[in-house]
Design an enzyme around this catalytic site. Sequence first.
Site, PDB file in Angstrom:
ATOM      1  N   HIS A 100      -1.810 -14.325   0.169  1.00  0.00           N
ATOM      2  CA  HIS A 100      -3.260 -14.257   0.006  1.00  0.00           C
ATOM      3  C   HIS A 100      -3.671 -15.012  -1.262  1.00  0.00           C
ATOM      4  O   HIS A 100      -2.833 -15.347  -2.092  1.00  0.00           O
ATOM      5  CB  HIS A 100      -3.708 -12.789  -0.077  1.00  0.00           C
ATOM      6  CG  HIS A 100      -3.539 -12.052   1.213  1.00  0.00           C
ATOM      7  ND1 HIS A 100      -2.981 -10.803   1.302  1.00  0.00           N
ATOM      8  CD2 HIS A 100      -3.849 -12.406   2.486  1.00  0.00           C
ATOM      9  CE1 HIS A 100      -2.958 -10.418   2.559  1.00  0.00           C
ATOM     10  NE2 HIS A 100      -3.471 -11.365   3.304  1.00  0.00           N
ATOM     11  N   VAL A 114       0.831  -1.213   0.000  1.00  0.00           N
ATOM     12  CA  VAL A 114       0.000   0.000   0.000  1.00  0.00           C
ATOM     13  C   VAL A 114       0.868   1.267   0.000  1.00  0.00           C
ATOM     14  O   VAL A 114       0.625   2.203  -0.775  1.00  0.00           O
ATOM     15  CB  VAL A 114      -0.961   0.008   1.213  1.00  0.00           C
ATOM     16  CG1 VAL A 114      -1.693   1.340   1.327  1.00  0.00           C
ATOM     17  CG2 VAL A 114      -1.957  -1.138   1.112  1.00  0.00           C
ATOM     18  N   ASP A 168     -13.901 -24.120   3.319  1.00  0.00           N
ATOM     19  CA  ASP A 168     -14.251 -23.024   2.411  1.00  0.00           C
ATOM     20  C   ASP A 168     -14.120 -21.642   3.047  1.00  0.00           C
ATOM     21  O   ASP A 168     -13.920 -20.654   2.354  1.00  0.00           O
ATOM     22  CB  ASP A 168     -15.716 -23.192   1.967  1.00  0.00           C
ATOM     23  CG  ASP A 168     -15.820 -23.853   0.606  1.00  0.00           C
ATOM     24  OD1 ASP A 168     -14.774 -23.994  -0.057  1.00  0.00           O
ATOM     25  OD2 ASP A 168     -16.939 -24.226   0.226  1.00  0.00           O
ATOM     26  N   LYS A 193      -6.075  -2.613  15.407  1.00  0.00           N
ATOM     27  CA  LYS A 193      -6.532  -1.712  14.336  1.00  0.00           C
ATOM     28  C   LYS A 193      -7.721  -0.870  14.790  1.00  0.00           C
ATOM     29  O   LYS A 193      -7.816   0.318  14.467  1.00  0.00           O
ATOM     30  CB  LYS A 193      -6.956  -2.535  13.124  1.00  0.00           C
ATOM     31  CG  LYS A 193      -5.806  -3.071  12.345  1.00  0.00           C
ATOM     32  CD  LYS A 193      -5.501  -2.116  11.218  1.00  0.00           C
ATOM     33  CE  LYS A 193      -4.254  -2.504  10.490  1.00  0.00           C
ATOM     34  NZ  LYS A 193      -3.680  -1.410   9.748  1.00  0.00           N
ATOM     35  N   TYR A 217      -5.066  -8.653  15.987  1.00  0.00           N
ATOM     36  CA  TYR A 217      -4.827  -7.669  14.922  1.00  0.00           C
ATOM     37  C   TYR A 217      -6.013  -6.695  14.824  1.00  0.00           C
ATOM     38  O   TYR A 217      -5.835  -5.475  14.752  1.00  0.00           O
ATOM     39  CB  TYR A 217      -4.644  -8.442  13.616  1.00  0.00           C
ATOM     40  CG  TYR A 217      -4.550  -7.609  12.381  1.00  0.00           C
ATOM     41  CD1 TYR A 217      -3.369  -6.957  12.048  1.00  0.00           C
ATOM     42  CD2 TYR A 217      -5.639  -7.497  11.508  1.00  0.00           C
ATOM     43  CE1 TYR A 217      -3.278  -6.212  10.885  1.00  0.00           C
ATOM     44  CE2 TYR A 217      -5.548  -6.755  10.348  1.00  0.00           C
ATOM     45  CZ  TYR A 217      -4.370  -6.113  10.042  1.00  0.00           C
ATOM     46  OH  TYR A 217      -4.284  -5.374   8.892  1.00  0.00           O
ATOM     47  N   PRO A 274      -9.929  -0.741   3.651  1.00  0.00           N
ATOM     48  CA  PRO A 274      -9.837  -1.436   2.372  1.00  0.00           C
ATOM     49  C   PRO A 274     -10.260  -2.902   2.460  1.00  0.00           C
ATOM     50  O   PRO A 274     -10.069  -3.556   3.474  1.00  0.00           O
ATOM     51  CB  PRO A 274      -8.346  -1.363   2.016  1.00  0.00           C
ATOM     52  CG  PRO A 274      -7.718  -0.504   3.048  1.00  0.00           C
ATOM     53  CD  PRO A 274      -8.619  -0.463   4.226  1.00  0.00           C
ATOM     54  N   THR A 275     -10.801  -3.376   1.346  1.00  0.00           N
ATOM     55  CA  THR A 275     -11.103  -4.799   1.191  1.00  0.00           C
ATOM     56  C   THR A 275      -9.804  -5.540   0.826  1.00  0.00           C
ATOM     57  O   THR A 275      -8.720  -4.946   0.874  1.00  0.00           O
ATOM     58  CB  THR A 275     -12.166  -4.972   0.086  1.00  0.00           C
ATOM     59  OG1 THR A 275     -12.563  -6.319   0.044  1.00  0.00           O
ATOM     60  CG2 THR A 275     -11.632  -4.564  -1.286  1.00  0.00           C
ATOM     61  N   ASN A 276      -9.879  -6.806   0.421  1.00  0.00           N
ATOM     62  CA  ASN A 276      -8.685  -7.561  -0.028  1.00  0.00           C
ATOM     63  C   ASN A 276      -8.021  -6.824  -1.185  1.00  0.00           C
ATOM     64  O   ASN A 276      -8.687  -6.501  -2.167  1.00  0.00           O
ATOM     65  CB  ASN A 276      -9.078  -8.943  -0.564  1.00  0.00           C
ATOM     66  CG  ASN A 276      -9.843  -9.746   0.443  1.00  0.00           C
ATOM     67  OD1 ASN A 276      -9.422  -9.890   1.579  1.00  0.00           O
ATOM     68  ND2 ASN A 276     -10.989 -10.262   0.036  1.00  0.00           N
ATOM     69  N   ARG A 285     -15.547 -13.666  -3.057  1.00  0.00           N
ATOM     70  CA  ARG A 285     -14.639 -12.682  -2.471  1.00  0.00           C
ATOM     71  C   ARG A 285     -14.528 -11.459  -3.370  1.00  0.00           C
ATOM     72  O   ARG A 285     -14.670 -11.546  -4.591  1.00  0.00           O
ATOM     73  CB  ARG A 285     -13.237 -13.278  -2.264  1.00  0.00           C
ATOM     74  CG  ARG A 285     -13.169 -14.414  -1.242  1.00  0.00           C
ATOM     75  CD  ARG A 285     -13.361 -13.925   0.187  1.00  0.00           C
ATOM     76  NE  ARG A 285     -13.244 -15.011   1.155  1.00  0.00           N
ATOM     77  CZ  ARG A 285     -14.262 -15.743   1.599  1.00  0.00           C
ATOM     78  NH1 ARG A 285     -15.481 -15.525   1.156  1.00  0.00           N
ATOM     79  NH2 ARG A 285     -14.061 -16.703   2.499  1.00  0.00           N
TER      80      ARG A 285
HETATM   81  N1  LIG Z   1      -2.952  -6.229   1.672  1.00  0.00           N
HETATM   82  C1  LIG Z   1      -4.252  -6.246   1.880  1.00  0.00           C
HETATM   83  O1  LIG Z   1      -4.992  -7.045   1.280  1.00  0.00           O
HETATM   84  C2  LIG Z   1      -4.874  -5.248   2.842  1.00  0.00           C
HETATM   85  C3  LIG Z   1      -6.270  -5.233   2.944  1.00  0.00           C
HETATM   86  C4  LIG Z   1      -6.853  -4.341   3.831  1.00  0.00           C
HETATM   87  C5  LIG Z   1      -6.069  -3.475   4.584  1.00  0.00           C
HETATM   88  N2  LIG Z   1      -4.726  -3.507   4.455  1.00  0.00           N
HETATM   89  C6  LIG Z   1      -3.954  -2.586   5.318  1.00  0.00           C
HETATM   90  O2  LIG Z   1      -3.073  -1.807   4.569  1.00  0.00           O
HETATM   91  C7  LIG Z   1      -1.908  -1.541   5.346  1.00  0.00           C
HETATM   92  C8  LIG Z   1      -0.679  -1.905   4.538  1.00  0.00           C
HETATM   93  O3  LIG Z   1      -0.751  -3.279   4.183  1.00  0.00           O
HETATM   94  P1  LIG Z   1       0.195  -3.882   3.041  1.00  0.00           P
HETATM   95  O4  LIG Z   1      -0.584  -4.959   2.370  1.00  0.00           O
HETATM   96  O5  LIG Z   1       0.796  -2.796   2.262  1.00  0.00           O
HETATM   97  O6  LIG Z   1       1.272  -4.605   3.950  1.00  0.00           O
HETATM   98  P2  LIG Z   1       2.848  -4.708   3.710  1.00  0.00           P
HETATM   99  O7  LIG Z   1       3.125  -4.758   2.245  1.00  0.00           O
HETATM  100  O8  LIG Z   1       3.329  -5.818   4.554  1.00  0.00           O
HETATM  101  O9  LIG Z   1       3.359  -3.333   4.265  1.00  0.00           O
HETATM  102  C9  LIG Z   1       3.433  -3.038   5.639  1.00  0.00           C
HETATM  103  C10 LIG Z   1       4.770  -2.408   5.884  1.00  0.00           C
HETATM  104  O10 LIG Z   1       4.826  -1.935   7.234  1.00  0.00           O
HETATM  105  C11 LIG Z   1       6.128  -2.190   7.699  1.00  0.00           C
HETATM  106  N3  LIG Z   1       6.167  -2.196   9.154  1.00  0.00           N
HETATM  107  C12 LIG Z   1       5.540  -3.032  10.002  1.00  0.00           C
HETATM  108  N4  LIG Z   1       5.842  -2.728  11.284  1.00  0.00           N
HETATM  109  C13 LIG Z   1       6.703  -1.672  11.231  1.00  0.00           C
HETATM  110  C14 LIG Z   1       7.403  -0.935  12.216  1.00  0.00           C
HETATM  111  N5  LIG Z   1       7.292  -1.208  13.535  1.00  0.00           N
HETATM  112  N6  LIG Z   1       8.214   0.072  11.813  1.00  0.00           N
HETATM  113  C15 LIG Z   1       8.356   0.345  10.492  1.00  0.00           C
HETATM  114  N7  LIG Z   1       7.722  -0.320   9.516  1.00  0.00           N
HETATM  115  C16 LIG Z   1       6.909  -1.325   9.884  1.00  0.00           C
HETATM  116  C17 LIG Z   1       6.476  -3.533   7.107  1.00  0.00           C
HETATM  117  O11 LIG Z   1       7.858  -3.776   7.165  1.00  0.00           O
HETATM  118  P3  LIG Z   1       8.357  -5.327   7.222  1.00  0.00           P
HETATM  119  O12 LIG Z   1       7.930  -5.947   5.928  1.00  0.00           O
HETATM  120  O13 LIG Z   1       9.819  -5.188   7.380  1.00  0.00           O
HETATM  121  O14 LIG Z   1       7.668  -5.939   8.394  1.00  0.00           O
HETATM  122  C18 LIG Z   1       5.945  -3.364   5.698  1.00  0.00           C
HETATM  123  O15 LIG Z   1       6.904  -2.733   4.876  1.00  0.00           O
HETATM  124  C19 LIG Z   1      -2.041  -2.348   6.638  1.00  0.00           C
HETATM  125  O16 LIG Z   1      -2.504  -1.507   7.640  1.00  0.00           O
HETATM  126  C20 LIG Z   1      -3.101  -3.370   6.297  1.00  0.00           C
HETATM  127  O17 LIG Z   1      -3.857  -3.727   7.412  1.00  0.00           O
HETATM  128  C21 LIG Z   1      -4.092  -4.367   3.602  1.00  0.00           C
END
Ligand SMILES: NC(=O)c1ccc[n+]([C@@H]2O[C@H](COP(=O)([O-])OP(=O)(O)OC[C@H]3O[C@@H](n4cnc5c(N)ncnc54)[C@H](OP(=O)(O)O)[C@@H]3O)[C@@H](O)[C@H]2O)c1
Length: 302
Positions: free
Chosen positions: A166, A2, A256, A127, A123, A150-152, A196
């Site tokens: 995922h 993101v 499922d 949040k 988690y 956000p959704t998936n 989904r």
């Molecule tokens: N992906 C989805 O389907 C989805 C859906 C709904 C909501 N979201 C939300 O969107 C947000 C971003 O998700 P994403 O999919 O982009 O995840 P991501 O690619 O794993 O990105 C999260 C980033 O945060 C970093 N991070 C975690 N803890 C940290 C800390 N203490 N200090 C500094 N950096 C830290 C991680 O670093 P490391 O990799 O080194 O841990 C990673 O780079 C999250 O809040 C998630 O809940 C995602």
Amino acid sequence: MVGSAVCRRLQSEAGVRLITRTRAELDLEDFDAVEKLFKSERPEAVVFAAARVGGIHANNTYPVEFLTENLNAQLATIGAAYRSGVKRFLFLGSTCIYPRMAKQPITEDQLLASPLEPTNEAYALAKICGLKLCEYYRRQYGVLYHSAMPTNLYGPGDNYHPEYSHVLPALIRRFHEAKESSAPNVTIWGTGSPRREFLYVDDLADALVHLLGQTNPPDWVNVGSGRDQSILELAHLVASVVGYPGEILTDPSKPDGTPRKLTDISLLKSTGWKPRTDLKTGVEQTYEDFRSHLAAGSLRSV
Ligand SMILES: NC(=O)c1ccc[n+]([C@@H]2O[C@H](COP(=O)([O-])OP(=O)(O)OC[C@H]3O[C@@H](n4cnc5c(N)ncnc54)[C@H](OP(=O)(O)O)[C@@H]3O)[C@@H](O)[C@H]2O)c1
């Protein structure tokens, strides 16, 4: 995933100076370091895209880390932002923090309406605290701190771990490998009938920038495509994008999960935003990204 998409989207925005830090440069659990960063950089707005995230297995096995690390990073960042004069803060929630039995399609008022899903409760609790803290700062101190749900998501920068990724990136990887090895068939878990919803991550980034431009945004608002499809339909789409000619089988002996997960995006639409990227185009672009990272040896798989 993101954070990178938000940067891609903001690069084309005139007059924006992006301030970013990698995990290696700044641990958001380090309260002093976060405070120092805000005092020196003095950003006008913040998009909080960092979190410890993971699938069911990780969430269920490490609830202590999921609760404490996310809470710490949120408390450090939201507090430091307020103390350094940030007027605008956009927090990232997720539709997976809605209750386990949330009414479908999920509307924003379903939050905290009934018990959470036990496997990702830690988690979700973290949040929900972040989202509520933003709401309280807004109410108590008059700053515009708000959240998106956000959704998936899928798209460039996704995680292709063979076990922990995922469903959509997992299917891309499996069909790609089946094509390369000329496997006659690929079996997907379960009946393939659960439905989904997926949103292309660049569409999310666009929605976040749209929300940052709203003068009176909702405290939290769903961001989805508003459309769902069965896992089997998704598998056929991914296979056709990847160019896998074999058979797709299902395995009904595997669980499922929830029959349907879809968000209601009427609130976001009422603010004048709608998603642009259809699933086929998004999967094509994601597969391109997958292949270029695979060729460069930089595929994310952690
Ligand atoms: N992906 C989805 O389907 C989805 C859906 C709904 C909501 N979201 C939300 O969107 C947000 C971003 O998700 P994403 O999919 O982009 O995840 P991501 O690619 O794993 O990105 C999260 C980033 O945060 C970093 N991070 C975690 N803890 C940290 C800390 N203490 N200090 C500094 N950096 C830290 C991680 O670093 P490391 O990799 O080194 O841990 C990673 O780079 C999250 O809040 C998630 O809940 C995602």
